[in-house]
Scaffold this motif. Structure first.
Motif, PDB file in Angstrom:
ATOM      1  N   ASN A  77       0.846  -1.187   0.000  1.00 17.05           N
ATOM      2  CA  ASN A  77       0.000   0.000   0.000  1.00 17.05           C
ATOM      3  C   ASN A  77       0.881   1.236   0.000  1.00 17.05           C
ATOM      4  N   ALA A  78       1.122   1.792  -1.198  1.00 16.11           N
ATOM      5  CA  ALA A  78       2.022   2.943  -1.320  1.00 16.11           C
ATOM      6  C   ALA A  78       1.488   4.155  -0.574  1.00 16.11           C
ATOM      7  N   ASP A  79       0.168   4.222  -0.373  1.00 17.58           N
ATOM      8  CA  ASP A  79      -0.410   5.371   0.315  1.00 17.58           C
ATOM      9  C   ASP A  79       0.057   5.460   1.765  1.00 17.58           C
ATOM     10  N   LEU A  80       0.497   4.325   2.321  1.00 15.73           N
ATOM     11  CA  LEU A  80       0.950   4.318   3.704  1.00 15.73           C
ATOM     12  C   LEU A  80       2.447   4.597   3.819  1.00 15.73           C
ATOM     13  N   SER A  81       3.103   4.796   2.678  1.00 14.29           N
ATOM     14  CA  SER A  81       4.532   5.050   2.700  1.00 14.29           C
ATOM     15  C   SER A  81       4.823   6.387   3.358  1.00 14.29           C
ATOM     16  N   PHE A  82       5.906   6.431   4.142  1.00 12.81           N
ATOM     17  CA  PHE A  82       6.341   7.680   4.760  1.00 12.81           C
ATOM     18  C   PHE A  82       6.648   8.717   3.686  1.00 12.81           C
ATOM     19  N   VAL A  83       7.261   8.278   2.587  1.00 11.44           N
ATOM     20  CA  VAL A  83       7.579   9.168   1.469  1.00 11.44           C
ATOM     21  C   VAL A  83       6.598   8.885   0.338  1.00 11.44           C
ATOM     22  N   SER A  84       5.670   9.813   0.111  1.00 10.36           N
ATOM     23  CA  SER A  84       4.717   9.656  -0.985  1.00 10.36           C
ATOM     24  C   SER A  84       5.409   9.985  -2.307  1.00 10.36           C
ATOM     25  N   PHE A  85       4.766   9.628  -3.410  1.00  9.08           N
ATOM     26  CA  PHE A  85       5.340   9.928  -4.722  1.00  9.08           C
ATOM     27  C   PHE A  85       5.438  11.435  -4.929  1.00  9.08           C
ATOM     28  N   ASP A  86       4.458  12.190  -4.436  1.00 10.41           N
ATOM     29  CA  ASP A  86       4.512  13.651  -4.565  1.00 10.41           C
ATOM     30  C   ASP A  86       5.706  14.231  -3.816  1.00 10.41           C
ATOM     31  N   ARG A  87       5.993  13.710  -2.628  1.00 10.81           N
ATOM     32  CA  ARG A  87       7.154  14.201  -1.878  1.00 10.81           C
ATOM     33  C   ARG A  87       8.450  13.830  -2.587  1.00 10.81           C
ATOM     34  N   PHE A  88       8.468  12.656  -3.204  1.00 10.83           N
ATOM     35  CA  PHE A  88       9.641  12.236  -3.974  1.00 10.83           C
ATOM     36  C   PHE A  88       9.839  13.166  -5.171  1.00 10.83           C
ATOM     37  N   LEU A  89       8.734  13.529  -5.851  1.00  9.94           N
ATOM     38  CA  LEU A  89       8.820  14.478  -6.962  1.00  9.94           C
ATOM     39  C   LEU A  89       9.361  15.822  -6.483  1.00  9.94           C
ATOM     40  N   TRP A  90       8.893  16.261  -5.314  1.00  6.54           N
ATOM     41  CA  TRP A  90       9.370  17.535  -4.761  1.00  6.54           C
ATOM     42  C   TRP A  90      10.879  17.492  -4.533  1.00  6.54           C
ATOM     43  N   ALA A  91      11.362  16.428  -3.889  1.00  7.59           N
ATOM     44  CA  ALA A  91      12.789  16.328  -3.591  1.00  7.59           C
ATOM     45  C   ALA A  91      13.619  16.289  -4.868  1.00  7.59           C
ATOM     46  N   ASP A  92      13.149  15.547  -5.866  1.00  5.44           N
ATOM     47  CA  ASP A  92      13.879  15.458  -7.132  1.00  5.44           C
ATOM     48  C   ASP A  92      13.929  16.812  -7.830  1.00  5.44           C
ATOM     49  N   ALA A  93      12.799  17.535  -7.837  1.00  9.80           N
ATOM     50  CA  ALA A  93      12.758  18.848  -8.489  1.00  9.80           C
ATOM     51  C   ALA A  93      13.658  19.843  -7.774  1.00  9.80           C
ATOM     52  N   VAL A  94      13.630  19.843  -6.449  1.00  5.05           N
ATOM     53  CA  VAL A  94      14.496  20.735  -5.668  1.00  5.05           C
ATOM     54  C   VAL A  94      15.960  20.408  -5.939  1.00  5.05           C
ATOM     55  N   PHE A  95      16.279  19.123  -5.978  1.00  2.00           N
ATOM     56  CA  PHE A  95      17.664  18.706  -6.212  1.00  2.00           C
ATOM     57  C   PHE A  95      18.172  19.215  -7.557  1.00  2.00           C
ATOM     58  N   TRP A  96      17.478  18.886  -8.640  1.00  2.00           N
ATOM     59  CA  TRP A  96      17.988  19.210  -9.976  1.00  2.00           C
ATOM     60  C   TRP A  96      18.014  20.706 -10.244  1.00  2.00           C
ATOM     61  N   SER A  97      17.095  21.456  -9.646  1.00  2.00           N
ATOM     62  CA  SER A  97      17.049  22.894  -9.909  1.00  2.00           C
ATOM     63  C   SER A  97      18.071  23.675  -9.088  1.00  2.00           C
ATOM     64  N   ARG A  98      18.721  23.017  -8.092  1.00  2.99           N
ATOM     65  CA  ARG A  98      19.590  23.761  -7.190  1.00  2.99           C
ATOM     66  C   ARG A  98      20.985  23.166  -7.031  1.00  2.99           C
ATOM     67  N   VAL A  99      21.173  21.911  -7.388  1.00  4.50           N
ATOM     68  CA  VAL A  99      22.440  21.240  -7.113  1.00  4.50           C
ATOM     69  C   VAL A  99      23.584  21.870  -7.914  1.00  4.50           C
ATOM     70  N   ILE A 100      24.766  21.878  -7.321  1.00  2.00           N
ATOM     71  CA  ILE A 100      25.975  22.381  -7.978  1.00  2.00           C
ATOM     72  C   ILE A 100      26.998  21.251  -8.039  1.00  2.00           C
ATOM     73  N   SER A 101      27.562  21.046  -9.228  1.00  3.73           N
ATOM     74  CA  SER A 101      28.619  20.055  -9.406  1.00  3.73           C
ATOM     75  C   SER A 101      29.960  20.734  -9.168  1.00  3.73           C
ATOM     76  N   PHE A 102      30.622  20.388  -8.077  1.00  3.15           N
ATOM     77  CA  PHE A 102      31.912  20.998  -7.763  1.00  3.15           C
ATOM     78  C   PHE A 102      32.987  20.544  -8.745  1.00  3.15           C
ATOM     79  N   LYS A 103      32.935  19.284  -9.148  1.00  6.73           N
ATOM     80  CA  LYS A 103      33.979  18.768 -10.028  1.00  6.73           C
ATOM     81  C   LYS A 103      33.882  19.342 -11.436  1.00  6.73           C
TER      82      LYS A 103
END
Length: 493
Positions: free
Chosen positions: A192-218
């Motif tokens: 039951n994915a609905d009972l997951s601590f991390v919902s798909f919407d929260r996963f989408l949020w984290a992925d969007a925040v990551f790609w729009s803000r991450v900096i590659s030092f190398k």
């Protein structure tokens, strides 16, 4: 704790020369509609006093960086189990991204709890990050929404669908690992994915925040001292983009701190921008959620139209495989990019491909010309060369430049491109005709998204209409060349 306290008190960041507050910009919905509206650019950085060129504006110490290495050291039992479950030894960047996603998900959850953990110090940062509803990237567009329908004909709609499918598969793979992050200690209900601590919407949020803000030092500094490449950098990641930025960032490899320096003299209260790179509007929209009018780096992208001049049926798969393999060996992506045309003075003229770039007014770069020629060539003429495992770019250029039917090959290139451009223009026209009334009736976040999509479409229209005219002229010219006429006559007999 406020975000500025998180920076100044917890991490000793000197904020003397920079301020942090909301940023807005006046933009037009359409070039023909001079009624301006305010665009919410989120938070931004501003000069606190006048700045001199090359002046240090702010330094972010290593303790204030969120990387895979730093997240893995947080004192949280659930996170330790999660990081172990996320381990991806085959691809270090994938592993780094997933661990940072875990850090974002845990810290954002702790903003609503009282658990004592190293992750708690990041709560002020989580509270100033954009919410799920305020992220403008196309992945967040609702199915059937006006802004999504208007992406038809831009290619971004197909990229969005592909990414959503990929993220759904990844979420299904990782959701058990993310269940260890639950601060209440509840395990994921496997069926039951609905009972997951991390919902798909929260996963989408984290992925969007990551790609729009991450900096590659190398990407900026190769060094053995850098344990991690990908970093979330609080404060610097709130700097908005400009093609003429007031500042640039620099990594100190000795301690992995990152600093901002002024690129020129700046007056007090001026918004301070960095450059996100030379990106077309499709990439800016897809990753960051905005577009830039009159973007000099704009382009329209097509998948390589791998076709065979005479092949039919079962031969198609083999032909496509050989040509795609040849592109891989040549180090070119199977993509064709149509760019904004430039006058002939701005086009490189050296070499075989340089002369062709001159003919196309720079609309096609060298890689795109090479991809097109490999895509449409008659495999029977070059099979032995293209099947070679030691294929070099110079070999292919020599092959093309000495090819007796070069004009015929180029006629195929212009004809196939003309068809691709015409099809894309038709898609854009169809979607615009269907949605024209709705555009004027939307407000709020939807209207802001529509402005960005409108800029994307305007840029694509300009590039495609210029390319359509040019390819039509080239097709007409090449079809009249003596060797082409002779070839077509012989083929018709």
């Amino acid at each position: 704790m406020e975000f500025t306290d998180f920076l100044a008190t917890t991490h000793r960041v000197n904020l003397e020369h920079v301020q942090f507050h909301p940023s807005h910009e006046s933009m037009d919905l359409q070039e023909s509609d001079k009624t301006s509206t305010n665009i919410d650019k989120g938070m931004g950085l501003f000069a606190n006093g006048s700045l001199r060129a090359h002046q240090l504006i702010v330094r972010i110490p290593p303790s204030c960086l969120m990387s895979a290495a730093s997240v893995a050291q947080w004192n949280n039992p659930g996170l330790v189990k999660c990081v172990e479950a996320l381990r991806c030894e085959d691809n270090m960047k994938t592993h780094e991204r997933r661990v940072i996603l875990a850090g974002l998900l845990l810290a954002s959850a702790l903003s609503e709890s009282h658990e004592l953990s190293d992750a708690v110090q990041w709560v002020p940062y989580m509270r100033v990050l954009p919410s799920l509803d305020s992220i403008n990237t196309p992945v967040m567009y609702k199915e059937g929404s006006l802004e999504l329908r208007l992406l038809s004909g831009t290619g971004v709609d197909a990229s969005r669908a592909a990414k959503l499918n990929k993220l759904q598969r990844e979420y299904n793979e990782l959701k058990h690992a993310f269940s260890f992050l639950d601060p209440q200690g509840k395990e994921l209900a496997e069926k039951n994915a609905d009972l997951s601590f991390v919902s798909f919407d929260r996963f989408l949020w984290a992925d969007a925040v990551f790609w729009s803000r991450v900096i590659s030092f190398k990407s900026a500094h190769e060094s053995n001292h850098l344990n991690s490449d990908l970093h979330m950098v609080p404060l610097i990641d709130f700097a908005n983009h400009s093609e003429t930025p007031e500042m640039h960032w620099r990594v100190d490899p000795s301690d992995t701190s990152i600093s901002l320096f002024a690129t020129r003299d700046v007056q007090s209260a001026t918004e301070l921008h960095i450059s996100y790179g030379e990106k077309p509007n499709s990439e800016l929209l897809f990753i960051h959620g905005f577009t830039v009018r009159d973007n000099v780096h704009d382009c329209v992208v097509f998948q390589a139209p791998v076709v065979e001049a005479f092949g039919e049926g079962d031969e198609d798969a083999f032909v496509a495989q050989v040509k795609m393999h040849a592109m891989q060996l040549l180090g070119v992506a199977p993509l064709v990019r149509l760019k904004r045309g430039v006058d002939q003075e701005g086009v490189a003229k050296d070499g075989f491909l340089g002369r062709l770039m001159l003919e196309t007014c720079g609309i096609l770069d060298e890689d795109s010309l090479l991809v097109m020629m490999v895509s449409v060539l008659d495999l029977s003429d070059f099979a032995s060369l293209l099947e070679s495992e030691e294929l070099q770019r110079e070999d292919v250029l020599e092959m093309f430049s000495g090819y007796s039917l070069l004009d015929v090959l180029l006629l195929r290139v212009w004809t196939v491109l003309l068809d691709l451009v015409e099809s894309r223009l038709h898609e854009l026209s169809e979607s615009e005709a269907h949605e024209e009334v709705g555009i004027q009736q939307e407000g709020g976040m939807t209207r802001q998204r529509l402005q960005f999509v409108e800029i994307l479409r305007d840029g694509h229209y300009k590039i495609l209409t210029d390319a359509y005219k040019l390819m039509g002229n080239l097709q007409a010219e090449y079809s009249q060349r003596e060797d082409v006429v002779q070839y077509l006559t012989e083929m018709g007999q």
